[in-house]
Design an enzyme around this catalytic site. Structure first.
Site, mmCIF file in Angstrom:
data_model
loop_
_atom_site.group_PDB
_atom_site.id
_atom_site.type_symbol
_atom_site.label_atom_id
_atom_site.label_comp_id
_atom_site.label_asym_id
_atom_site.label_seq_id
_atom_site.Cartn_x
_atom_site.Cartn_y
_atom_site.Cartn_z
ATOM 1 N N GLU A 9 0.881 -1.174 0.000
ATOM 2 C CA GLU A 9 0.000 0.000 0.000
ATOM 3 C C GLU A 9 0.913 1.216 0.000
ATOM 4 O O GLU A 9 1.504 1.565 1.024
ATOM 5 C CB GLU A 9 -0.920 0.019 1.222
ATOM 6 N N CYS A 19 -1.621 9.251 2.697
ATOM 7 C CA CYS A 19 -1.174 8.828 1.367
ATOM 8 C C CYS A 19 -2.042 9.388 0.247
ATOM 9 O O CYS A 19 -1.573 9.539 -0.876
ATOM 10 C CB CYS A 19 -1.108 7.305 1.287
#
Length: 261
Positions: free
Chosen positions: A137, A171
């Site tokens: 991820e 993110c």
């Protein structure tokens, strides 16, 4: 987790004594084994406990390597997990980059990494020696597009909320805005106005997050200074006490060039 039945196509049904007797098929769910988790610093609690819950609920054992950039959270997490789980069920490994490198090279049955693309490459390379399946991820660029026919104030507020959650240390936090050139100035002013509504003060405000480390704070300040030196126009809210708390006030860069990184 119980087995689930599946239908069988007629072409896979055996012909015995000229009669078709249907085969039986089912999916049997089995744990992978030991799952390694390397969690990041920006959400050190959620991105540690959430994958642990997923792995345990599927019948696996877990080894966790939390980030060294949040040492107090990592130490507390280790203490709390050891109070609940035996070490052969969930083990927490503390340490810096060398420990993380050795951790990612262990022969896990599955490895989960959340973090930067650069570190993700090293993790995947280390895991490849053991043919360990990897889930990455990774962070990336997250532009936002402001269309001419969309309410400017609403766009500014929505983007400000997304950007300043956890001080942009997310993110999928917006990285830059693509705005019609004649609306850029108005958008910048509206954006900073919305940050004042969301965060009337910066220093001393517990709702406005600090940057995680001195190194990251200096890196961000350097990006702003570098853009200014390259000719960009910098709009920034003033807050005298913010630097002492490692808080970067809301900042907008206009007229940036390709040299701004």
């Amino acid at each position: 987790m119980k087995p689930q039945r599946r239908s069988v196509h007629w072409t896979f049904r055996p012909n015995k004594a000229r009669t078709f007797r249907p085969n039986k098929a089912r999916v049997v769910y089995q744990p992978l084994g030991v799952v390694g988790i390397i969690s990041p610093w920006n959400y050190p609690l959620m991105l540690s406990l959430s994958p642990i819950c997923d792995a345990l609920s599927a019948g696996n054992r877990v080894m966790l390597k939390p980030s060294e950039l949040t040492p107090r959270v990592s130490a507390l997490l280790k203490l709390m997990i050891e109070e609940v789980f035996a070490e052969d069920q969930v083990a927490v490994v503390l340490g810096g980059p060398d420990t993380a490198q050795a951790f990612s090279a262990l022969p896990f049955d599955h490895l989960l990494f959340t973090g930067s693309t650069a570190v993700g490459r090293h993790v995947m390379r280390a895991a490849a020696d053991n043919l360990t399946p990897v889930t990455l991820e990774l962070g990336g660029k997250s532009p936002v597009v402001v269309c001419r026919d969309y309410p400017l104030k609403k766009a500014a507020r929505t983007i400000a909320i997304g950007k300043y959650l956890n001080a942009g240390q997310t993110c999928i936090a917006p990285d830059y805005a693509l705005v019609p050139l004649d609306l850029a100035e108005s958008f910048a002013e509206a954006f900073l106005a919305e940050t004042r509504s969301l965060y009337p003060t910066i220093a001393g405000n517990p709702d406005y997050s600090s940057i995680v480390s001195d190194r990251h704070y200096r890196r961000l300040v350097g990006l702003v200074d570098g853009a200014r030196a390259a000719g960009a126009r910098v709009l920034q809210r003033e807050d005298a006490g913010a630097a002492a708390e490692r808080k970067l006030p809301p900042t907008v860069l206009l007229n940036t060039t390709r040299t701004c990184r």
